[in-house]
Design an enzyme around this catalytic site. Structure first.
Site, short mmCIF file in Angstrom:
data_model
loop_
_atom_site.label_atom_id
_atom_site.label_comp_id
_atom_site.label_asym_id
_atom_site.label_seq_id
_atom_site.Cartn_x
_atom_site.Cartn_y
_atom_site.Cartn_z
CD GLU A 89 -2.54 0.43 12.94
OE1 GLU A 89 -2.07 -0.22 12.00
OE2 GLU A 89 -3.71 0.88 12.94
CB SER A 105 3.85 -5.18 4.83
OG SER A 105 3.21 -6.28 5.40
CB CYS A 136 -6.46 2.25 6.04
SG CYS A 136 -5.45 1.71 4.72
CB CYS A 138 0.63 4.87 7.60
SG CYS A 138 -0.62 5.12 6.34
CB SER A 170 1.18 -9.22 7.82
OG SER A 170 0.18 -8.56 7.08
CB SER A 171 -3.07 -7.42 11.40
OG SER A 171 -4.38 -7.47 11.77
CG ASN A 172 -2.45 -6.20 5.53
OD1 ASN A 172 -2.45 -6.68 4.41
ND2 ASN A 172 -1.35 -5.77 6.11
CG HIS A 176 3.94 -6.74 10.68
ND1 HIS A 176 2.76 -6.23 11.12
CD2 HIS A 176 4.80 -6.65 11.70
CE1 HIS A 176 2.89 -5.85 12.37
NE2 HIS A 176 4.12 -6.09 12.75
CB CYS A 214 -0.87 0.00 1.24
SG CYS A 214 0.12 0.02 2.74
S1 SF4 Z 1 -2.47 -0.50 5.31
FE1 SF4 Z 1 -1.55 0.61 7.04
S2 SF4 Z 1 0.32 1.47 6.19
FE2 SF4 Z 1 -0.95 0.89 4.46
S3 SF4 Z 1 -2.06 2.78 3.88
FE3 SF4 Z 1 -3.32 1.59 5.31
S4 SF4 Z 1 -2.88 2.38 7.34
FE4 SF4 Z 1 -1.25 3.02 5.96
#
Ligand code: SF4
Length: 380
Positions: free
Chosen positions: A161, A354, A262, A131, A291-293, A70, A40
């Protein structure tokens, strides 16, 4: 292969897939790339700032308070460049090695108020890669604090975070999912066992938090990488609860909401839902195991009952034995033998925010080598 130095290849296979409708066919294997995936802008920005710091302070000692993002590949690369990681001890982070005038990089997901103060007092040069979307959440929490509202943070209490976000709140409670949010709302409406509440949320609330007195006025905040739909559902549930408890005409005195979700996380999740709808035979999810996402991308696929393989590097795959070691959304590491079927297969591909494209390409290379071995053809 052209590479911008952070593993974000502009001419590799992933870039080619992007140019050809996000599809790549190689023999029996069709790869379908999610419409939004990988780095991202917040992560790309953080990594570029860290590399720039190295260029601008070539002779200084460079530190980073945590993994910048991450992803093991990116963090290893920073380590090779001489960036030192602040050590995590049982008592917290050990900043003793870091001296006045040295350079300290704060990661994309930020640092706590306490850490920032400590570093300021030490007189180090701070390169803050936090970020802007994370800062937006902090502003929301700050607004809650100024109104003396309790911040309900949808996140994981041990995630860096969320630790940083919570440090901006005077009073907070972290809820990890809808189930926990429902428990809190039931407590607000009907009361309950205070001790049970405190035991259930151990480590997830601010010092001195009391569910009997601190749930009268609430604001919602989120770890930016949580499932967007779940954050929204928790927000709606809290809002409804406060309406029922205090009356619709008094809602603004008891509930605060700001849009802090986000875009990047949302886009990657939406693209994953779309990819799932295409019903590939299996899904490949590439991203750091902490990595959580990425875990949420895996979760979307598991929920849709599509066999889904989450790996962090190509080293998790063995082309000789057709074996993969992969992680499930809720943490277990699993080894699956004969994971690639013979014959034609369509594989959906995505990667966490990431993850450099190069890491995805290395995994695809091993998949192709495995298929070649299975068909008896020499691997390229
Ligand atoms: S995923 Fe995290 S680092 Fe990436 S744009 Fe969104 S808030 Fe920012």
């Amino acid at each position: 292969m052209e590479d911008d130095g952070i593993g974000y290849s502009k001419s590799g296979l992933v870039a080619k897939m992007r140019e050809s409708g996000n599809v790549h066919v190689d023999g029996d294997v069709t790869f379908k790339l999610a419409e939004a995936y990988g780095f991202c802008w917040g992560v790309e920005r953080a990594v570029q700032m860290a590399y720039e710091a190295k260029k601008q302070f070539p002779d200084a000692n460079l530190w980073i308070t945590n993994e910048i993002i991450h992803n093991p590949t990116v963090n290893d690369r920073l380590g090779e460049m001489g960036v030192q990681f602040i050590e995590e001890t049982a008592e917290g982070k050990d900043f003793s090695g870091c001296k006045e005038g040295e350079v300290v990089i704060l990661p994309a997901f930020g640092a706590s108020v306490h850490e920032m103060k400590l570093l300021n007092d030490k007189g180090v040069n701070i390169v803050d890669t936090t970020c802007p979307w994370v800062s937006k959440v902090w502003n929301a929490v700050d607004a809650h604090t100024r109104k003396e509202f309790t911040s309900i943070i949808h996140g994981k209490w041990a995630h860096e975070e969320t630790i940083a976000t919570a440090s901006f709140a005077k009073t907070y409670l972290v809820v990890k999912d809808m189930k926990e949010a429902q428990y809190v709302c039931d407590y607000v409406l009907d009361g309950g066992d205070r001790e049970e509440f405190l035991a259930k949320f151990k480590n997830a609330y601010s010092e001195g938090f009391d569910p009997d007195t601190d749930l009268g006025a609430l604001g919602i905040a989120n770890q930016t990488t949580m499932l967007k739909g779940e954050t929204e559902a928790i927000g709606k549930l809290l809002e409804k609860t406060m309406m029922q408890k205090h009356g619709v005409d008094k809602l603004n005195d008891h509930y605060m909401v700001m849009d802090t979700i986000c875009d990047a996380t949302q886009e990657r999740q939406d693209a994953m839902y779309k990819l799932v709808d295409d019903k590939p035979d299996m899904m490949l999810v590439v991203g750091g195991f902490n990595s959580s996402n990425t875990s949420h991308l895996q979760e979307i696929s598991e929920d849709a009952s599509i066999p889904s393989f989450w790996v962090d590097t190509h080293a998790r795959l063995d082309a000789d034995t057709n074996t993969i070691t992969h992680r499930l959304a809720h943490g277990e590491l699993v080894e699956t033998k004969d994971w690639l079927p013979a014959g034609k297969v369509t594989i959906g591909v995505t990667s966490g925010a990431s993850t450099p494209d190069k890491v995805v390409e290395d995994v695809i290379d091993v998949i192709m080598a495995t298929k070649k071995k299975m068909s008896g053809a020499p691997a390229r």
